[in-house]
Design a protein around this motif. Structure first.
Motif, short mmCIF file in Angstrom:
data_model
loop_
_atom_site.label_atom_id
_atom_site.label_comp_id
_atom_site.label_asym_id
_atom_site.label_seq_id
_atom_site.Cartn_x
_atom_site.Cartn_y
_atom_site.Cartn_z
N MET A 66 -34.72 -52.79 -6.92
CA MET A 66 -34.40 -51.26 -6.73
C MET A 66 -33.96 -50.62 -7.89
N ALA A 67 -34.38 -49.43 -7.90
CA ALA A 67 -33.87 -48.69 -9.33
C ALA A 67 -32.48 -48.47 -9.22
N PHE A 68 -31.78 -48.78 -10.30
CA PHE A 68 -30.30 -48.62 -10.40
C PHE A 68 -29.93 -47.33 -10.54
N ASP A 69 -28.99 -46.66 -9.59
CA ASP A 69 -28.47 -45.32 -9.83
C ASP A 69 -27.31 -45.18 -10.84
N TYR A 70 -27.73 -45.03 -11.99
CA TYR A 70 -26.63 -44.69 -13.14
C TYR A 70 -26.16 -43.48 -13.21
#
Lengths: 64, 273
Positions: free
Chosen positions: B1-5
């Motif tokens: 899953m794309a990490f929410d920076y």
């Protein structure tokens, strides 16, 4: 299981064109289009997330 | 899953000022992932830096941040930690800021063993001020102030930290991006002064003077020189020549400064915290 293609979001405003994602992609999914990176071959993407991990500019998001 | 920076970044602060290909962004991402793994509360985390490229990092992160005088990150951070021992204090800085101008503060923070984490981004040069040589510029490499090669031997930051008394010392590289957050997580969890040196690249002021044709070449160099500590145990000294050990290099348990200081307060009849 259906092999769903990921979405690669590129924020062109953040990309500085350093080539890191293009070089370290194991499947040559990305390419440089002028100054910024673009998706060349989405079908080849194996969702390894290397481009998202290595992008120093927070410009790539891979949504599997 | 794309990490929410974005969750940890101050709105409107990106894109950052670092040059194309600079590894500081990779280290910042590693740091954000580490903060997320540990579930650090923004109001209970202080990020302190000095001056330099790497020291611009706190400006982007949405926590309690402090951008101080050149080399004085450790001094200010010690003040923060003593005033609020419950806070997680993370220091960030470069090699010049940490080991030359702030060298004295660095070794004494190591000696005190105060519970903080120092992330040193070692790009072998003073980047922001125009590419002057720093204490970590390799022998005979070029900088703007040493155009014929730097005659000085260089510092090994990890050995310096161990010698000065830091109780957790680790090293990673900007190429091994996956390892950065794991090292930082271990460093923050360690009670005592932790030093995490991240070998970095500076294509603008170091790379172009030292025959690195591109950012990729600099990244590949980091890949080539890095040897994990476990792999190094099986290698001969000849094989290890010119290599740099990565991973957790040193760890020990020693009395921590804040708790020792509390004992002094109690002995002097002061109020317990």
């Amino acid at each position: 299981m259906e092999n769903k293609l990921p979405t690669i979001e590129i924020n062109e405003r953040y990309c500085k064109g350093c080539h890191i994602c293009v070089e370290f992609c194991p499947k040559q999914v990305l390419e440089m289009k002028g100054f910024v990176v673009a998706v060349k071959n989405l079908e080849a993407c194996i969702k390894c997330m290397q481009c998202e991990l290595r992008c120093p500019d927070f410009a790539i998001k891979v949504i599997p | 899953m794309a990490f929410d920076y974005e969750k940890y970044i101050r709105p409107g602060k990106l894109p950052h000022i670092w040059c194309p290909g600079c590894g500081h962004g990779i280290v910042m991402k590693g740091m954000i992932r580490a903060m997320d793994t540990l579930g650090l509360e923004k109001n209970n985390t202080a990020i302190v830096s000095g001056i330099g490229c790497a020291s611009r990092l706190p400006g982007y992160i949405d926590c309690c941040t402090l951008h101080t005088a050149h080399g004085r990150a450790a001094a200010f951070a010690t003040g923060v930690k003593l005033a609020k021992p419950e806070m997680t204090v993370i220091l960030v800085g470069g090699d010049g800021d940490g080991t030359a101008i702030g060298g004295n503060h660095f070794i004494h923070a190591c000696r005190r063993n105060i519970d903080m984490t120092y992330i040193i981004m070692n790009n072998y040069i003073y980047g922001m001020t125009g590419g002057q040589f720093s204490p970590t510029t390799p022998h005979m490499h070029k900088a703007s102030t040493t155009p014929y090669g730097n005659p000085d031997p260089s510092f090994d930051i990890a050995k310096l930290a161990i010698g000065a008394g830091a109780t957790f010392v680790a090293r990673g590289t900007a190429f091994h991006a996956n390892q950065i957050d794991k090292l930082i997580v271990e460093a923050i969890q360690h009670k005592g002064f932790s030093v995490v040196e991240i070998l970095d690249d500076c294509p603008t002021t170091y790379g172009r003077r030292n025959k690195f044709k591109s950012v990729i070449e600099m990244m590949n160099r980091l890949k080539e020189v890095a040897v994990p500590v476990k792999a190094a145990e099986k290698m001969t000294p000849e094989q290890l020549a010119g290599k740099v050990l990565t991973g957790i290099l040193y760890k020990e348990d020693k009395p921590e400064y804040c708790s020792e200081y509390q004992k002094v307060i109690e002995r002097a009849g002061g109020a317990a915290r």
